[in-house]
Motif scaffolding. Structure first.
Motif, short mmCIF file in Angstrom:
data_model
loop_
_atom_site.label_atom_id
_atom_site.label_comp_id
_atom_site.label_asym_id
_atom_site.label_seq_id
_atom_site.Cartn_x
_atom_site.Cartn_y
_atom_site.Cartn_z
N LEU A 75 59.34 12.03 45.49
CA LEU A 75 59.97 10.74 45.21
C LEU A 75 61.22 10.92 44.36
O LEU A 75 62.24 10.27 44.59
N ALA A 76 61.16 11.84 43.39
CA ALA A 76 62.33 12.12 42.56
C ALA A 76 63.47 12.71 43.39
O ALA A 76 64.64 12.34 43.22
N CYS A 77 63.13 13.63 44.30
CA CYS A 77 64.16 14.22 45.17
C CYS A 77 64.78 13.17 46.07
O CYS A 77 66.00 13.15 46.28
N SER A 78 63.95 12.29 46.61
CA SER A 78 64.46 11.23 47.47
C SER A 78 65.40 10.30 46.73
O SER A 78 66.48 9.93 47.22
N CYS A 79 65.02 9.93 45.51
CA CYS A 79 65.87 9.03 44.70
C CYS A 79 67.18 9.71 44.32
O CYS A 79 68.24 9.06 44.25
N GLU A 80 67.13 11.02 44.08
CA GLU A 80 68.35 11.75 43.73
C GLU A 80 69.37 11.68 44.85
O GLU A 80 70.57 11.46 44.61
N PHE A 81 68.94 11.85 46.08
CA PHE A 81 69.88 11.80 47.20
C PHE A 81 70.32 10.38 47.51
O PHE A 81 71.34 10.17 48.15
N HIS A 82 69.52 9.40 47.09
CA HIS A 82 69.94 8.01 47.28
C HIS A 82 71.20 7.70 46.46
O HIS A 82 71.93 6.75 46.79
N ALA A 83 71.42 8.46 45.41
CA ALA A 83 72.57 8.18 44.54
C ALA A 83 73.90 8.57 45.18
O ALA A 83 74.96 8.16 44.71
N ALA A 88 61.62 7.36 53.77
CA ALA A 88 60.91 8.34 52.95
C ALA A 88 60.60 7.77 51.57
O ALA A 88 59.48 7.95 51.04
N TYR A 89 61.56 7.08 50.97
CA TYR A 89 61.36 6.46 49.66
C TYR A 89 60.24 5.42 49.71
O TYR A 89 59.37 5.38 48.83
N GLN A 90 60.25 4.58 50.74
CA GLN A 90 59.22 3.54 50.86
C GLN A 90 57.83 4.15 51.04
O GLN A 90 56.86 3.73 50.40
N LEU A 91 57.71 5.14 51.91
CA LEU A 91 56.41 5.76 52.17
C LEU A 91 55.88 6.49 50.94
O LEU A 91 54.68 6.44 50.64
N LEU A 92 56.76 7.15 50.20
CA LEU A 92 56.33 7.85 48.99
C LEU A 92 55.88 6.86 47.92
O LEU A 92 54.92 7.13 47.19
N THR A 93 56.55 5.73 47.82
CA THR A 93 56.14 4.71 46.85
C THR A 93 54.78 4.13 47.22
O THR A 93 53.90 3.95 46.36
N VAL A 142 53.26 14.24 53.90
CA VAL A 142 53.96 15.13 54.84
C VAL A 142 55.09 14.41 55.56
O VAL A 142 56.21 14.94 55.67
N LEU A 143 54.84 13.19 56.04
CA LEU A 143 55.86 12.47 56.82
C LEU A 143 57.14 12.20 56.02
O LEU A 143 58.25 12.46 56.53
N PRO A 144 57.07 11.70 54.78
CA PRO A 144 58.32 11.54 54.02
C PRO A 144 59.03 12.87 53.76
O PRO A 144 60.27 12.90 53.72
N ALA A 145 58.26 13.95 53.59
CA ALA A 145 58.90 15.25 53.39
C ALA A 145 59.71 15.65 54.63
O ALA A 145 60.83 16.17 54.52
N LEU A 179 52.79 16.19 43.48
CA LEU A 179 53.68 16.51 44.60
C LEU A 179 54.41 15.28 45.10
O LEU A 179 55.61 15.32 45.38
N ASN A 180 53.70 14.16 45.20
CA ASN A 180 54.32 12.91 45.64
C ASN A 180 55.42 12.48 44.66
O ASN A 180 56.49 12.01 45.09
N GLY A 181 55.16 12.64 43.36
CA GLY A 181 56.18 12.29 42.37
C GLY A 181 57.42 13.15 42.48
O GLY A 181 58.56 12.64 42.35
N LEU A 182 57.25 14.44 42.73
CA LEU A 182 58.41 15.34 42.89
C LEU A 182 59.23 14.97 44.12
O LEU A 182 60.46 14.94 44.07
#
Length: 281
Positions: free
Chosen positions: A70-78, A97-102, A147-150, A65-68
């Motif tokens: 993180l992928a969504c967060s990186c996608e919007f960073h683009a 959100a990206y930092q907390l997920l990492t 939960v918080l990054p989500a 779940l964390n990886g998914l």
């Protein structure tokens, strides 16, 4: 005047009563917090310790779940949101959100490695000690860092849609400004409370597997042997196989290994049995 002097309250019985009253108050407070605080109560104050296999599956699921996320967060960073009205808030939410997920991914990986290397299905005492000392806190931190990054990611995406497609939130269609603001918070908090309520009958129960396993009289010598070797973590294993003093006489090294004992521990037990032949009689 002497008859009006209050009785002394420092007797052993009085101290015992006060201590029992304090313990009872603490117990009631813990149970109230467990029942009344979703997520925090069951994890930090619950009486149960998850089995080794369940803990592994939980860490695996949280890692996926964390990886998914993180992928969504990186996608919007683009995307380029500099021209949007709330660009600063969007950028901050996505970055946090990206930092907390990492960070959470590091916590999950390190916890999973330690659990896999240090525990096994039979080392229940070690597993339970870890859960009581810090395992609860580690799992709670992982849940919060999921939960918080989500929440931050949903907030950023909502702001992107509000600034990009303002026509969607003008009240002319199904989606209104109030719905965009309160849909996620209301439903997430509501479902959390509902899920917590459905599990209320299972809260407050004692540990489903005791931390101290009592051997019957026929296995007391086996317990003494494990205590002398500092291998009490294998109590549950010997109990599950019904190994008593009589059965111990028939064991070979291969039998100890087939029971699931680590090689080093099996050799220690075998050597102890050879050096203490009176144990087998």
């Amino acid at each position: 005047p002497n008859s009006m002097t209050p009785p002394k309250t420092n007797s052993p019985r009085s101290r015992f009563v006060r201590q029992e009253t304090i313990n009872m108050s603490k117990s009631r407070l813990r149970i109230a917090a467990e029942y009344g605080l979703p997520i925090f109560g069951p994890i930090m104050l619950g009486g149960r310790c998850p089995a080794y296999s369940d803990l592994q599956q939980l860490l695996e699921s949280l890692g996926i779940l964390n990886g998914l996320l993180l992928a969504c967060s990186c996608e919007f960073h683009a995307g380029d949101y500099a021209a949007l009205e709330n660009s600063n808030s969007i950028a901050e939410n996505l970055w946090i959100a990206y930092q907390l997920l990492t960070i959470n991914m590091f916590v999950i990986v390190l916890t999973f490695v330690h659990v896999t290397v240090l525990f096994d299905d039979h080392a229940w005492d070690d597993h339970l000690a870890w859960w009581r000392m810090g395992g609860r806190l580690v799992i709670f931190i992982i849940v919060i860092l999921t939960v918080l990054p989500a929440v931050l990611w949903v907030s950023a995406v909502t702001q992107i849609f509000e600034d990009t497609y303002q026509v969607l939130f003008d009240g002319q269609g199904f989606v209104s400004e109030q719905m965009a603001t309160f849909l996620f918070p209301v439903f997430s908090i509501g479902t959390t409370v509902v899920i917590h309520i459905t599990f209320l009958p299972h809260l407050g129960d004692p540990q489903h597997v005791p931390s101290e396993l009592d051997f019957p009289d026929s296995q007391q010598e086996v317990d003494d042997m494990l205590s002398a070797l500092r291998l009490v973590r294998h109590r549950r294993l010997f109990l599950s196989h019904g190994i008593d003093t009589a059965a111990l006489q028939l064991l070979e090294k291969s039998d100890l290994l087939s029971m699931g004992l680590p090689v080093g521990d099996a050799l220690k037990i075998w050597q102890y049995m050879k050096e203490n032949p009176e144990l087998l009689h």
